[in-house]
Design a protein around this motif. Sequence first.
Motif, PDB file in Angstrom:
ATOM      1  N   PHE A  76       0.830  -1.202   0.000  1.00 51.05           N
ATOM      2  CA  PHE A  76       0.000   0.000   0.000  1.00 51.05           C
ATOM      3  C   PHE A  76       0.867   1.255   0.000  1.00 51.05           C
ATOM      4  O   PHE A  76       0.607   2.215  -0.735  1.00 51.05           O
ATOM      5  CB  PHE A  76      -0.918  -0.012   1.224  1.00 51.05           C
ATOM      6  N   HIS A  77       1.906   1.246   0.812  1.00 54.99           N
ATOM      7  CA  HIS A  77       2.797   2.405   0.933  1.00 54.99           C
ATOM      8  C   HIS A  77       3.392   2.779  -0.417  1.00 54.99           C
ATOM      9  O   HIS A  77       3.375   3.950  -0.814  1.00 54.99           O
ATOM     10  CB  HIS A  77       3.896   2.074   1.939  1.00 54.99           C
ATOM     11  N   ALA A  78       3.916   1.810  -1.140  1.00 61.81           N
ATOM     12  CA  ALA A  78       4.518   2.085  -2.448  1.00 61.81           C
ATOM     13  C   ALA A  78       3.480   2.563  -3.455  1.00 61.81           C
ATOM     14  O   ALA A  78       3.714   3.512  -4.211  1.00 61.81           O
ATOM     15  CB  ALA A  78       5.221   0.843  -2.969  1.00 61.81           C
ATOM     16  N   LEU A  79       2.317   1.930  -3.440  1.00 64.31           N
ATOM     17  CA  LEU A  79       1.275   2.265  -4.401  1.00 64.31           C
ATOM     18  C   LEU A  79       0.660   3.632  -4.132  1.00 64.31           C
ATOM     19  O   LEU A  79       0.101   4.259  -5.033  1.00 64.31           O
ATOM     20  CB  LEU A  79       0.190   1.184  -4.393  1.00 64.31           C
ATOM     21  N   LEU A  80       0.775   4.104  -2.898  1.00 67.59           N
ATOM     22  CA  LEU A  80       0.220   5.408  -2.559  1.00 67.59           C
ATOM     23  C   LEU A  80       0.917   6.517  -3.353  1.00 67.59           C
ATOM     24  O   LEU A  80       0.259   7.418  -3.879  1.00 67.59           O
ATOM     25  CB  LEU A  80       0.370   5.652  -1.056  1.00 67.59           C
ATOM     26  N   PHE A  81       2.229   6.437  -3.487  1.00 63.91           N
ATOM     27  CA  PHE A  81       2.952   7.449  -4.251  1.00 63.91           C
ATOM     28  C   PHE A  81       2.606   7.374  -5.740  1.00 63.91           C
ATOM     29  O   PHE A  81       2.491   8.393  -6.421  1.00 63.91           O
ATOM     30  CB  PHE A  81       4.456   7.301  -4.044  1.00 63.91           C
ATOM     31  N   ASP A  82       2.440   6.145  -6.239  1.00 70.11           N
ATOM     32  CA  ASP A  82       2.014   5.982  -7.633  1.00 70.11           C
ATOM     33  C   ASP A  82       0.651   6.627  -7.849  1.00 70.11           C
ATOM     34  O   ASP A  82       0.390   7.233  -8.894  1.00 70.11           O
ATOM     35  CB  ASP A  82       1.938   4.500  -7.997  1.00 70.11           C
ATOM     36  N   ALA A  83      -0.213   6.487  -6.846  1.00 69.40           N
ATOM     37  CA  ALA A  83      -1.556   7.068  -6.958  1.00 69.40           C
ATOM     38  C   ALA A  83      -1.496   8.588  -7.003  1.00 69.40           C
ATOM     39  O   ALA A  83      -2.195   9.228  -7.804  1.00 69.40           O
ATOM     40  CB  ALA A  83      -2.422   6.607  -5.791  1.00 69.40           C
ATOM     41  N   PHE A  84      -0.673   9.197  -6.162  1.00 73.08           N
ATOM     42  CA  PHE A  84      -0.520  10.654  -6.210  1.00 73.08           C
ATOM     43  C   PHE A  84      -0.049  11.090  -7.594  1.00 73.08           C
ATOM     44  O   PHE A  84      -0.558  12.059  -8.169  1.00 73.08           O
ATOM     45  CB  PHE A  84       0.499  11.135  -5.171  1.00 73.08           C
ATOM     46  N   TYR A  85       0.925  10.377  -8.120  1.00 72.20           N
ATOM     47  CA  TYR A  85       1.508  10.716  -9.413  1.00 72.20           C
ATOM     48  C   TYR A  85       0.483  10.620 -10.540  1.00 72.20           C
ATOM     49  O   TYR A  85       0.505  11.400 -11.488  1.00 72.20           O
ATOM     50  CB  TYR A  85       2.690   9.788  -9.683  1.00 72.20           C
ATOM     51  N   SER A  86      -0.445   9.661 -10.427  1.00 69.32           N
ATOM     52  CA  SER A  86      -1.410   9.419 -11.497  1.00 69.32           C
ATOM     53  C   SER A  86      -2.638  10.320 -11.423  1.00 69.32           C
ATOM     54  O   SER A  86      -3.433  10.366 -12.365  1.00 69.32           O
ATOM     55  CB  SER A  86      -1.873   7.958 -11.473  1.00 69.32           C
ATOM     56  N   LEU A  87      -2.814  11.041 -10.333  1.00 68.64           N
ATOM     57  CA  LEU A  87      -4.000  11.885 -10.194  1.00 68.64           C
ATOM     58  C   LEU A  87      -4.053  12.952 -11.278  1.00 68.64           C
ATOM     59  O   LEU A  87      -3.036  13.498 -11.684  1.00 68.64           O
ATOM     60  CB  LEU A  87      -4.014  12.569  -8.827  1.00 68.64           C
ATOM     61  N   ASN A  88      -5.260  13.238 -11.742  1.00 68.54           N
ATOM     62  CA  ASN A  88      -5.478  14.350 -12.672  1.00 68.54           C
ATOM     63  C   ASN A  88      -6.825  14.980 -12.357  1.00 68.54           C
ATOM     64  O   ASN A  88      -7.559  14.500 -11.482  1.00 68.54           O
ATOM     65  CB  ASN A  88      -5.384  13.883 -14.131  1.00 68.54           C
ATOM     66  N   ASP A  89      -7.164  16.053 -13.066  1.00 71.30           N
ATOM     67  CA  ASP A  89      -8.403  16.767 -12.752  1.00 71.30           C
ATOM     68  C   ASP A  89      -9.634  15.891 -12.952  1.00 71.30           C
ATOM     69  O   ASP A  89     -10.595  15.956 -12.184  1.00 71.30           O
ATOM     70  CB  ASP A  89      -8.500  18.058 -13.556  1.00 71.30           C
ATOM     71  N   ARG A  90      -9.618  15.041 -13.970  1.00 68.50           N
ATOM     72  CA  ARG A  90     -10.768  14.166 -14.216  1.00 68.50           C
ATOM     73  C   ARG A  90     -10.964  13.195 -13.061  1.00 68.50           C
ATOM     74  O   ARG A  90     -12.094  12.980 -12.593  1.00 68.50           O
ATOM     75  CB  ARG A  90     -10.549  13.394 -15.526  1.00 68.50           C
ATOM     76  N   MET A  91      -9.892  12.602 -12.577  1.00 64.58           N
ATOM     77  CA  MET A  91      -9.991  11.635 -11.484  1.00 64.58           C
ATOM     78  C   MET A  91     -10.447  12.299 -10.194  1.00 64.58           C
ATOM     79  O   MET A  91     -11.231  11.718  -9.431  1.00 64.58           O
ATOM     80  CB  MET A  91      -8.640  10.946 -11.281  1.00 64.58           C
ATOM     81  N   LEU A  92      -9.980  13.506  -9.941  1.00 68.13           N
ATOM     82  CA  LEU A  92     -10.403  14.211  -8.739  1.00 68.13           C
ATOM     83  C   LEU A  92     -11.908  14.455  -8.743  1.00 68.13           C
ATOM     84  O   LEU A  92     -12.579  14.293  -7.723  1.00 68.13           O
ATOM     85  CB  LEU A  92      -9.645  15.531  -8.620  1.00 68.13           C
ATOM     86  N   GLN A  93     -12.438  14.814  -9.909  1.00 65.04           N
ATOM     87  CA  GLN A  93     -13.876  15.050 -10.004  1.00 65.04           C
ATOM     88  C   GLN A  93     -14.665  13.744  -9.983  1.00 65.04           C
ATOM     89  O   GLN A  93     -15.787  13.691  -9.475  1.00 65.04           O
ATOM     90  CB  GLN A  93     -14.177  15.841 -11.272  1.00 65.04           C
ATOM     91  N   GLN A  94     -14.078  12.686 -10.516  1.00 66.75           N
ATOM     92  CA  GLN A  94     -14.765  11.400 -10.544  1.00 66.75           C
ATOM     93  C   GLN A  94     -14.839  10.753  -9.162  1.00 66.75           C
ATOM     94  O   GLN A  94     -15.876  10.210  -8.769  1.00 66.75           O
ATOM     95  CB  GLN A  94     -14.045  10.455 -11.509  1.00 66.75           C
ATOM     96  N   TYR A  95     -13.736  10.806  -8.423  1.00 64.28           N
ATOM     97  CA  TYR A  95     -13.646  10.091  -7.150  1.00 64.28           C
ATOM     98  C   TYR A  95     -13.895  10.973  -5.932  1.00 64.28           C
ATOM     99  O   TYR A  95     -14.170  10.456  -4.839  1.00 64.28           O
ATOM    100  CB  TYR A  95     -12.268   9.448  -7.006  1.00 64.28           C
ATOM    101  N   GLY A  96     -13.783  12.282  -6.086  1.00 67.62           N
ATOM    102  CA  GLY A  96     -13.889  13.158  -4.935  1.00 67.62           C
ATOM    103  C   GLY A  96     -15.256  13.121  -4.266  1.00 67.62           C
ATOM    104  O   GLY A  96     -16.285  13.165  -4.934  1.00 67.62           O
TER     105      GLY A  96
END
Length: 272
Positions: free
Chosen positions: A243-263
């Motif tokens: 989980f720890h390693a994947l958390l940084f990958d998740a931050f890196y992959s975030l974009n405006d579309r994902m923020l609106q989709q998941y927020g």
Amino acid sequence: MIILEEVGSKLTALRRERPLIHHITNFVTMDDCANATLAIGASPTMTNSVEEVAEMAGAAKALVLNLGTLQQWTLEAMVLAGKAAAANGVPIIFDPVGAGGTTFRTQAALRLVQELPLSVIRGNAAEITCLANHQSGQNLGVDSLVRPVDSALAADLAQKLATTIAITGAVDIISDGTRTATVHNGCPMLTYVSGTGCMTSSLIGSFAAVSDAFTAAVSGVTAMGIGGELAMERGGSAGPGSFHALLFDAFYSLNDRMLQQYGKVLITDEQC
């Protein structure tokens, strides 16, 4: 939702500008804070020497102060950096780690609150309650022992201190005294990784370089919550290490579309 559109636009601006974010932070989580800052799109510096913190803070676009591994010299460095940041219009994000646990730690937190114009204070319920009540001896660790959290606590303290308060927990509460938001993103695995609160403060600091304090707090808290959810979806359920390693990958992959989709952000109070 308008707030999520704003968060998305600030993420785009953050990655375009790659602002310098100066940290004086927890030695235990310093590496994670630096990597979270990089992954979201900003540029971290972790300078803590009293001989240079003022110069570095004055040149940065945001300053993050974290009490985690507090010592007298780190406190003095925070005061010097904070005053230089204030003189140069640099927003200051304060993480009062463990406030309420000891007299020294509580007095240090209250000193920074009194002496510096803090843009955002992010902590758990016990830490924020300590600041509100000026009491120590209630919070011996970094995990909140105060539940449930009343949103009025954040709003009242924000008004009193003329700042934005972010209380993170199962449901996150953010208020600048006028607007109050709740963020319902996140997952239980975040509590099994050291430093997710510290990293959240770094994310807030990154966004504070390109936005107002309230939007920065909502943005950083939401990014952490969605990041945790994405890390779980991508294999983080195997355990804290994955989980720890994947958390940084998740931050890196975030974009405006994902923020609106998941927020999952709800503005619960707004006075204009």
